[in-house]
Write a protein that holds these residues in place. Structure first.
Motif, PDB file in Angstrom:
ATOM      1  N   GLY A 216       0.971  -1.188   0.037  1.00 20.76           N
ATOM      2  CA  GLY A 216      -0.097   0.072   0.056  1.00 20.76           C
ATOM      3  C   GLY A 216       0.965   1.135   0.391  1.00 20.76           C
ATOM      4  O   GLY A 216       0.248   2.279   0.090  1.00 20.76           O
ATOM      5  N   ILE A 217       2.045   0.940  -0.244  1.00 15.86           N
ATOM      6  CA  ILE A 217       3.046   2.348  -0.277  1.00 15.86           C
ATOM      7  C   ILE A 217       3.681   2.672  -1.871  1.00 15.86           C
ATOM      8  O   ILE A 217       3.902   1.705  -2.339  1.00 15.86           O
ATOM      9  N   SER A 218       3.014   3.655  -2.418  1.00 11.51           N
ATOM     10  CA  SER A 218       3.475   4.005  -3.754  1.00 11.51           C
ATOM     11  C   SER A 218       4.705   4.668  -3.810  1.00 11.51           C
ATOM     12  O   SER A 218       4.906   5.575  -3.375  1.00 11.51           O
ATOM     13  N   ALA A 219       5.782   4.110  -4.319  1.00 13.98           N
ATOM     14  CA  ALA A 219       6.990   4.540  -4.302  1.00 13.98           C
ATOM     15  C   ALA A 219       7.485   5.114  -5.600  1.00 13.98           C
ATOM     16  O   ALA A 219       7.086   4.452  -6.904  1.00 13.98           O
ATOM     17  N   GLU A 220       7.907   6.274  -5.658  1.00 11.06           N
ATOM     18  CA  GLU A 220       8.651   6.915  -6.878  1.00 11.06           C
ATOM     19  C   GLU A 220      10.024   6.438  -7.079  1.00 11.06           C
ATOM     20  O   GLU A 220      10.693   6.864  -6.002  1.00 11.06           O
ATOM     21  N   VAL A 221      10.312   5.989  -8.102  1.00 16.11           N
ATOM     22  CA  VAL A 221      11.916   5.432  -7.974  1.00 16.11           C
ATOM     23  C   VAL A 221      12.623   6.589  -9.063  1.00 16.11           C
ATOM     24  O   VAL A 221      12.450   6.882 -10.174  1.00 16.11           O
ATOM     25  N   LEU A 222      13.365   7.297  -8.553  1.00 11.01           N
ATOM     26  CA  LEU A 222      14.189   8.387  -8.926  1.00 11.01           C
ATOM     27  C   LEU A 222      15.720   8.115  -9.328  1.00 11.01           C
ATOM     28  O   LEU A 222      16.619   7.881  -8.362  1.00 11.01           O
ATOM     29  N   GLU A 223      16.172   7.767 -10.523  1.00 16.39           N
ATOM     30  CA  GLU A 223      17.757   7.492 -10.550  1.00 16.39           C
ATOM     31  C   GLU A 223      18.430   8.708 -11.015  1.00 16.39           C
ATOM     32  O   GLU A 223      18.168   9.609 -11.854  1.00 16.39           O
ATOM     33  N   CYS A 224      19.454   8.728 -10.103  1.00 13.73           N
ATOM     34  CA  CYS A 224      20.386   9.972 -10.380  1.00 13.73           C
ATOM     35  C   CYS A 224      21.745   9.359 -10.934  1.00 13.73           C
ATOM     36  O   CYS A 224      22.564   8.882 -10.167  1.00 13.73           O
ATOM     37  N   CYS A 225      21.969   9.633 -12.373  1.00 14.14           N
ATOM     38  CA  CYS A 225      23.257   9.024 -12.711  1.00 14.14           C
ATOM     39  C   CYS A 225      24.473  10.177 -12.635  1.00 14.14           C
ATOM     40  O   CYS A 225      25.488   9.848 -12.473  1.00 14.14           O
ATOM     41  N   SER A 226      23.841  11.257 -12.273  1.00 11.97           N
ATOM     42  CA  SER A 226      24.738  12.342 -12.126  1.00 11.97           C
ATOM     43  C   SER A 226      24.715  12.439 -10.442  1.00 11.97           C
ATOM     44  O   SER A 226      23.583  13.180 -10.128  1.00 11.97           O
ATOM     45  N   VAL A 227      26.001  12.142  -9.765  1.00 16.61           N
ATOM     46  CA  VAL A 227      25.795  12.525  -8.327  1.00 16.61           C
ATOM     47  C   VAL A 227      26.276  13.891  -8.145  1.00 16.61           C
ATOM     48  O   VAL A 227      26.146  14.472  -7.057  1.00 16.61           O
ATOM     49  N   LYS A 228      27.195  14.265  -8.821  1.00 15.60           N
ATOM     50  CA  LYS A 228      27.562  15.595  -8.799  1.00 15.60           C
ATOM     51  C   LYS A 228      27.846  16.196 -10.250  1.00 15.60           C
ATOM     52  O   LYS A 228      28.523  15.684 -10.790  1.00 15.60           O
ATOM     53  N   PRO A 229      27.348  17.208 -10.716  1.00 21.73           N
ATOM     54  CA  PRO A 229      26.303  18.236  -9.762  1.00 21.73           C
ATOM     55  C   PRO A 229      25.077  17.110  -9.588  1.00 21.73           C
ATOM     56  O   PRO A 229      24.568  16.437 -10.348  1.00 21.73           O
ATOM     57  N   LEU A 230      24.506  17.193  -8.363  1.00 23.32           N
ATOM     58  CA  LEU A 230      23.175  16.474  -7.878  1.00 23.32           C
ATOM     59  C   LEU A 230      22.047  17.271  -8.862  1.00 23.32           C
ATOM     60  O   LEU A 230      21.823  18.530  -8.846  1.00 23.32           O
ATOM     61  N   PRO A 231      21.256  16.517  -9.443  1.00 24.84           N
ATOM     62  CA  PRO A 231      19.934  16.954  -9.973  1.00 24.84           C
ATOM     63  C   PRO A 231      18.968  17.488  -8.997  1.00 24.84           C
ATOM     64  O   PRO A 231      17.839  16.482  -8.669  1.00 24.84           O
ATOM     65  N   GLU A 232      19.140  18.557  -8.261  1.00 23.81           N
ATOM     66  CA  GLU A 232      18.581  18.955  -7.175  1.00 23.81           C
ATOM     67  C   GLU A 232      16.896  19.356  -7.616  1.00 23.81           C
ATOM     68  O   GLU A 232      16.131  18.939  -6.681  1.00 23.81           O
TER      69      GLU A 232
END
Lengths: 315, 276
Positions: A216-232
């Protein structure tokens, strides 16, 4: 290019680079051995490949020399020797003068698990991320590999690209989905918890999101291939709608993506954040799968962390 | 080289030494002995040897000069300023917050500087990268790389020297600065070992007194007649050259210069340049 649906990011990198080199007259690649990580470059023109006969620190300085004359060289090697033995050279000759040298390591994370603590450097992202001017990228599959390499090619300063040896399928069959925000893409949409990942942990995050859905928890998965700069902006947009966050990475919990996300959120949008990463310790030898199980880098830990973060969020 | 030219270079070197003393003295920080030791060498290189133009700094056919001598940096700044790469006024801001002239040259900010000076490795490896790039571009520019004796104790340095020797970089000229030996010996005791290693690695070995313009002219003129391989010139220097008290006590002046010592040094150099 071959069908890259189940190959390691290093192998995908080799194939991509061979294709790319044919069309770039200024392409130059410094290799530290004749065979790199068990995969060589049979189709790379010899005039575009420099075999460095000396050692890693000298190769970094050679690359700096090439960059000083206006080139944008690639250099590849083992993360354990490049990051630890050549730290001073990378800092002084690449980062301080901000030279466009791209460093690709073929044994990132736990992918060479049999080699033990000395060869498995799980703090490389922390070391590189804390170095001014240095960009850090971690592709998760052959699709993101192509994106990160093209992004690295456009960078005006040094870039650290962490690749691995574990064969992985594509994270999503929908390859038409582009990176709408620089360096990040949403692998699965959700409203209950944001799971931020990079590298091989993206696959575990997607598995976890399926289990969480059943709970019952809807999870959004965000992939950050750029750790720096972080896609803020991508991170903040997701967390504003979910209200809590889990960060999963194949790295020490200190200094990597976990720290980057926590730094960003604590300053701009404080929410409950849980980490799924390697504790502050050196790792033993074993197969990569054994090590991920032993050090808690699987979908199970992500599910637990997400449940806890979800319970803590403001209603 | 005629006597007039030698006298001219001597006069320029004297002015460079005064600038070194002033900039280090004003900054109240910085080495004195090493810059004074290589001042004559740099003056010879920038006035006689290197193909560089201050008003066309980015010409691709220029010679490249890399300084691996961190302690010698004030001498490089003083020479570049006097050669017209930037205003001498910049020298008086040496080491100040935000100043162009930092303790180690920032190649992106300081005109005339071709490469950063690295402490953690050998400058020779950067020079090798530049040389490789120049060869691939079809350029015949020469790469001059200045290093100190401390590099000779580094295995990475010798690995790079062997690699360069194997690649036969004919336009690579390494300037190995060596302190004069004890008991007035022109070179330190280990010189024979270094010479043997360079010869085995395929380098052409040469010698010059770093304070004798005529000898340097003879040595550098002869380099173009040597073989196809890289060349190394062993440059013998005296630390603190030109200042009587710095020559006698070189260890003390590797750190900084006080106000009284600066005045004393300038008086001594002034008297010497006036023939006193």
């Amino acid at each position: 290019m071959a069908d890259n649906t189940n190959i390691s990011t290093w192998q995908a990198f080799c194939e991509f680079i061979e294709d790319y080199a044919k069309n770039d007259p200024d392409f130059i690649f410094i290799s530290l051995r004749d065979k790199l990580g068990g995969f060589d470059f049979p189709n790379l023109p010899p005039e575009k490949l420099i075999h460095c006969a000396t050692n890693d620190p000298n190769a970094i300085l050679n690359a700096a020399g090439l960059a000083l004359d206006g080139r944008k060289p690639w250099i590849s090697g083992s993360s354990s020797t490049l990051v630890s033995r050549s730290y001073g050279q990378i800092r002084e000759a690449l980062a301080i003068p901000n030279l466009p040298v791209r460093i690709a390591v073929y044994d990132g994370g736990l992918s060479m698990g049999r080699d033990g603590a000395s060869r498995l450097i799980t703090e490389d992202i922390a070391v590189m991320r804390s170095m001014p001017n240095m960009g850090v990228m971690i592709p998760s599959d052959s699709f993101t590999l192509a994106y990160t390499v093209e992004r690295a090619l456009k960078c005006s300063g040094p870039v650290y690209l962490r690749l691995g040896q574990t064969p992985v399928p594509l994270l999503t069959a929908d390859n038409e989905q582009n990176y709408r925000q620089a360096g990040a893409r949403i692998l699965r949409e959700g409203s209950g918890v944001t799971i931020v990942t990079c590298g091989i942990m993206g696959h575990e995050a997607l598995k976890a999101s399926v289990i969480l859905e059943q709970q019952g928890i809807s999870a959004e998965v965000l992939e950050c291939c750029s750790v720096k700069p972080l896609p803020e902006q991508a991170l903040l947009a997701s967390v504003r709608s979910t209200g809590c966050c889990v960060v999963a990475e194949e790295h020490s919990r200190i200094g990597g993506l976990c720290s980057a996300v926590a730094e960003c959120l604590s300053e701009t949008y404080p929410v409950p954040v849980k980490f799924v990463a390697i504790e502050d310790q050196f790792v033993h030898s074993g197969t990569p799968a054994e090590l991920r199980e032993y050090y808690g880098l699987t979908w199970k830990e992500i599910v637990n962390a997400a449940s806890q973060a979800w319970a803590l969020r403001r209603r | 080289m005629n006597k007039e030219r030698i006298a001219e270079l001597t006069r320029i070197a004297s002015e460079v030494r005064k600038d070194i003393i002033r900039m280090v003295g004003v900054a109240r920080s910085g080495p004195v002995d090493a810059p004074l030791a290589i001042a004559d060498l740099l003056v010879y290189l920038y006035w006689e040897e290197l193909l560089v133009l201050a008003d066309r700094q980015q010409r691709n056919d220029r010679d490249r000069f890399l300084s691996g001598s961190a302690n010698g940096t004030p001498a490089l700044y003083a020479v570049l300023a006097r050669r017209g790469f930037f205003e001498r006024e910049e020298l008086w801001h040496y080491k100040r917050l935000g100043a162009m002239l930092q303790p180690l040259p920032d190649f992106a900010r300081v005109p005339g500087v071709d490469a950063p000076c690295v402490l953690s490795g050998s400058e020779l490896s950067i020079a090798a990268g530049i040389m490789e790039s120049l060869i691939r571009s079809g350029s015949e520019s020469r790469v001059y790389c200045l290093v100190g004796e401390s590099d000779c104790g580094n295995l990475d340095f010798w690995l790079e020297a062997e690699s360069i020797g194997a690649k036969k970089y004919g336009n690579m000229i390494l300037l190995l600065v060596l302190r004069k030996g004890e008991n007035a010996e022109p070179y330190p005791a280990a010189t024979a070992i270094y010479e043997k290693k360079f010869v085995e690695a395929g380098w052409d070995v040469n010698f010059a007194d770093g304070h004798d313009f005529e000898e340097m002219a003879g040595t550098f003129a002869g380099l173009c007649e040597k073989g196809q391989g890289p060349k190394v010139v062993f440059i013998s220097v005296k630390m603190g050259k030109g200042l009587s008290f710095a020559e006698l006590s070189d260890a003390k002046y590797s750190k900084s210069l006080g106000a009284q010592e600066m005045d004393r040094a300038l008086e001594e150099l002034e008297a010497e340049s006036n023939g006193g």
